[in-house]
Design a protein around this motif. Structure first.
Motif, PDB file in Angstrom:
ATOM      1  N   TYR A  76       0.802  -1.223   0.000  1.00 44.28           N
ATOM      2  CA  TYR A  76       0.000   0.000   0.000  1.00 44.28           C
ATOM      3  C   TYR A  76       0.832   1.268   0.000  1.00 44.28           C
ATOM      4  O   TYR A  76       0.340   2.319  -0.402  1.00 44.28           O
ATOM      5  CB  TYR A  76      -1.055  -0.031   1.113  1.00 44.28           C
ATOM      6  N   ALA A  77       2.077   1.223   0.401  1.00 42.49           N
ATOM      7  CA  ALA A  77       2.935   2.400   0.268  1.00 42.49           C
ATOM      8  C   ALA A  77       3.103   2.717  -1.220  1.00 42.49           C
ATOM      9  O   ALA A  77       2.969   3.863  -1.651  1.00 42.49           O
ATOM     10  CB  ALA A  77       4.289   2.165   0.931  1.00 42.49           C
ATOM     11  N   TYR A  78       3.376   1.688  -2.000  1.00 45.67           N
ATOM     12  CA  TYR A  78       3.519   1.853  -3.448  1.00 45.67           C
ATOM     13  C   TYR A  78       2.186   2.266  -4.073  1.00 45.67           C
ATOM     14  O   TYR A  78       2.120   3.194  -4.883  1.00 45.67           O
ATOM     15  CB  TYR A  78       4.023   0.548  -4.076  1.00 45.67           C
ATOM     16  N   ILE A 126     -12.125   5.856  -1.781  1.00 38.83           N
ATOM     17  CA  ILE A 126     -10.875   6.329  -1.175  1.00 38.83           C
ATOM     18  C   ILE A 126     -10.769   5.824   0.258  1.00 38.83           C
ATOM     19  O   ILE A 126      -9.709   5.349   0.681  1.00 38.83           O
ATOM     20  CB  ILE A 126     -10.783   7.880  -1.196  1.00 38.83           C
ATOM     21  N   GLU A 127     -11.863   5.920   0.991  1.00 42.80           N
ATOM     22  CA  GLU A 127     -11.839   5.483   2.390  1.00 42.80           C
ATOM     23  C   GLU A 127     -11.500   4.007   2.507  1.00 42.80           C
ATOM     24  O   GLU A 127     -10.678   3.607   3.341  1.00 42.80           O
ATOM     25  CB  GLU A 127     -13.168   5.788   3.085  1.00 42.80           C
ATOM     26  N   LYS A 128     -12.096   3.179   1.668  1.00 41.13           N
ATOM     27  CA  LYS A 128     -11.775   1.739   1.690  1.00 41.13           C
ATOM     28  C   LYS A 128     -10.295   1.525   1.397  1.00 41.13           C
ATOM     29  O   LYS A 128      -9.643   0.692   2.028  1.00 41.13           O
ATOM     30  CB  LYS A 128     -12.634   0.988   0.662  1.00 41.13           C
ATOM     31  N   PHE A 129      -9.771   2.267   0.432  1.00 40.40           N
ATOM     32  CA  PHE A 129      -8.360   2.176   0.077  1.00 40.40           C
ATOM     33  C   PHE A 129      -7.487   2.565   1.274  1.00 40.40           C
ATOM     34  O   PHE A 129      -6.527   1.871   1.616  1.00 40.40           O
ATOM     35  CB  PHE A 129      -8.074   3.083  -1.123  1.00 40.40           C
ATOM     36  N   LEU A 130      -7.817   3.675   1.920  1.00 43.51           N
ATOM     37  CA  LEU A 130      -7.015   4.154   3.055  1.00 43.51           C
ATOM     38  C   LEU A 130      -7.117   3.214   4.253  1.00 43.51           C
ATOM     39  O   LEU A 130      -6.135   3.036   4.985  1.00 43.51           O
ATOM     40  CB  LEU A 130      -7.429   5.572   3.433  1.00 43.51           C
ATOM     41  N   ILE A 131      -8.255   2.591   4.455  1.00 44.72           N
ATOM     42  CA  ILE A 131      -8.392   1.600   5.533  1.00 44.72           C
ATOM     43  C   ILE A 131      -7.448   0.435   5.277  1.00 44.72           C
ATOM     44  O   ILE A 131      -6.773  -0.049   6.191  1.00 44.72           O
ATOM     45  CB  ILE A 131      -9.858   1.142   5.682  1.00 44.72           C
ATOM     46  N   LYS A 132      -7.361  -0.015   4.027  1.00 43.34           N
ATOM     47  CA  LYS A 132      -6.422  -1.096   3.696  1.00 43.34           C
ATOM     48  C   LYS A 132      -4.980  -0.652   3.929  1.00 43.34           C
ATOM     49  O   LYS A 132      -4.152  -1.432   4.385  1.00 43.34           O
ATOM     50  CB  LYS A 132      -6.628  -1.553   2.253  1.00 43.34           C
ATOM     51  N   MET A 134      -4.072   1.455   6.191  1.00 42.23           N
ATOM     52  CA  MET A 134      -3.909   1.430   7.653  1.00 42.23           C
ATOM     53  C   MET A 134      -3.653   0.007   8.123  1.00 42.23           C
ATOM     54  O   MET A 134      -2.763  -0.236   8.940  1.00 42.23           O
ATOM     55  CB  MET A 134      -5.162   1.981   8.346  1.00 42.23           C
ATOM     56  N   GLU A 135      -4.444  -0.925   7.597  1.00 48.83           N
ATOM     57  CA  GLU A 135      -4.288  -2.328   7.978  1.00 48.83           C
ATOM     58  C   GLU A 135      -2.928  -2.868   7.548  1.00 48.83           C
ATOM     59  O   GLU A 135      -2.343  -3.703   8.225  1.00 48.83           O
ATOM     60  CB  GLU A 135      -5.416  -3.166   7.371  1.00 48.83           C
ATOM     61  N   ASP A 136      -2.426  -2.369   6.442  1.00 49.84           N
ATOM     62  CA  ASP A 136      -1.120  -2.756   5.894  1.00 49.84           C
ATOM     63  C   ASP A 136       0.037  -2.154   6.710  1.00 49.84           C
ATOM     64  O   ASP A 136       1.172  -2.585   6.597  1.00 49.84           O
ATOM     65  CB  ASP A 136      -1.064  -2.268   4.434  1.00 49.84           C
ATOM     66  N   GLY A 137      -0.272  -1.126   7.504  1.00 45.69           N
ATOM     67  CA  GLY A 137       0.755  -0.448   8.289  1.00 45.69           C
ATOM     68  C   GLY A 137       1.428   0.696   7.544  1.00 45.69           C
ATOM     69  O   GLY A 137       2.368   1.306   8.052  1.00 45.69           O
ATOM     70  N   THR A 138       0.960   0.993   6.341  1.00 46.77           N
ATOM     71  CA  THR A 138       1.540   2.087   5.554  1.00 46.77           C
ATOM     72  C   THR A 138       1.270   3.439   6.212  1.00 46.77           C
ATOM     73  O   THR A 138       2.132   4.307   6.223  1.00 46.77           O
ATOM     74  CB  THR A 138       0.966   2.072   4.123  1.00 46.77           C
ATOM     75  N   ILE A 139       0.076   3.595   6.735  1.00 46.47           N
ATOM     76  CA  ILE A 139      -0.284   4.826   7.443  1.00 46.47           C
ATOM     77  C   ILE A 139      -0.845   4.455   8.809  1.00 46.47           C
ATOM     78  O   ILE A 139      -1.356   3.336   8.990  1.00 46.47           O
ATOM     79  CB  ILE A 139      -1.303   5.686   6.640  1.00 46.47           C
TER      80      ILE A 139
END
Length: 187
Positions: A76-78, A126-132, A134-139
């Motif tokens: 998710y960082a990429y 966008i929110e679903k993307f950002l939640i993923k 968060m779960e990934d640890g990117t943010i």
């Protein structure tokens, strides 16, 4: 979309962008497209229908691009960097369309509320993307709804910045600056 409809679509975007919704006319759209007014009415029953079509297509472009990145390879960082870069490119390449979208997001008429509903569905993506992310640890984990609107607002501001600066920065440089401020804050 066939060639004639695409031509009308592009002409309508220019007309709405230049004149606003109230100043745009079917006569001007047809003249700009180089087609008879009856041809425009063959594809669209009214100016309102033309408007709905262009905003629906515009938001659909954003959502399709996000979906491609979301299901693509990479962490998710990429993906966040690619999403930001590609959304900025899409807005920049279609600035008249997004000028129309952003200028019509406010107001009390039916077209305004229909546009806000389209934008709401985009924000949910966008929110679903950002939640993923968060779960990934990117943010870091936070209020995903607030973060979604912060991300969108910052992205829109960066697009405006680039337009005002007349392309003085390259897309990769803009994206890197955006990502640095997004991920590291302004502290």
């Amino acid at each position: 979309m066939n060639k004639t409809k695409k031509n009308i679509f592009q002409s309508a975007i220019k007309t709405f962008s230049t004149n606003g919704y109230d100043g745009a006319t079917m006569d001007e759209i047809s003249a700009s497209a180089g087609v008879a007014k009856g041809t425009v009415y063959y594809y669209f029953k009214s100016k309102d229908e033309v408007f709905k079509y262009i905003i629906t297509e515009g938001v659909s472009l954003l959502r399709q691009q996000m979906e491609c990145i979301n299901v693509g390879k990479g962490d998710y960082a990429y993906k966040l960097r690619e999403l930001s870069k590609n959304q900025l490119r899409l807005v920049y390449d279609n600035r008249d369309l997004f000028k129309v979208i952003m200028s019509q997001a406010w107001g009390g008429k039916i077209r305004h509320s229909e546009l806000r509903e389209l934008l709401k569905s985009y924000m949910e993506d966008i929110e679903k993307f950002l939640i993923k992310a968060m779960e990934d640890g990117t943010i870091k984990k936070c209020d995903s709804s607030f973060l979604t609107y912060t991300y969108f607002g910052t992205l829109a501001s960066v697009a405006v910045y680039n337009v005002i600066k007349n392309d003085s920065m390259k897309l990769d440089e803009i994206t890197d600056n955006f990502m640095n401020h997004l991920l590291n804050g302004i502290r």
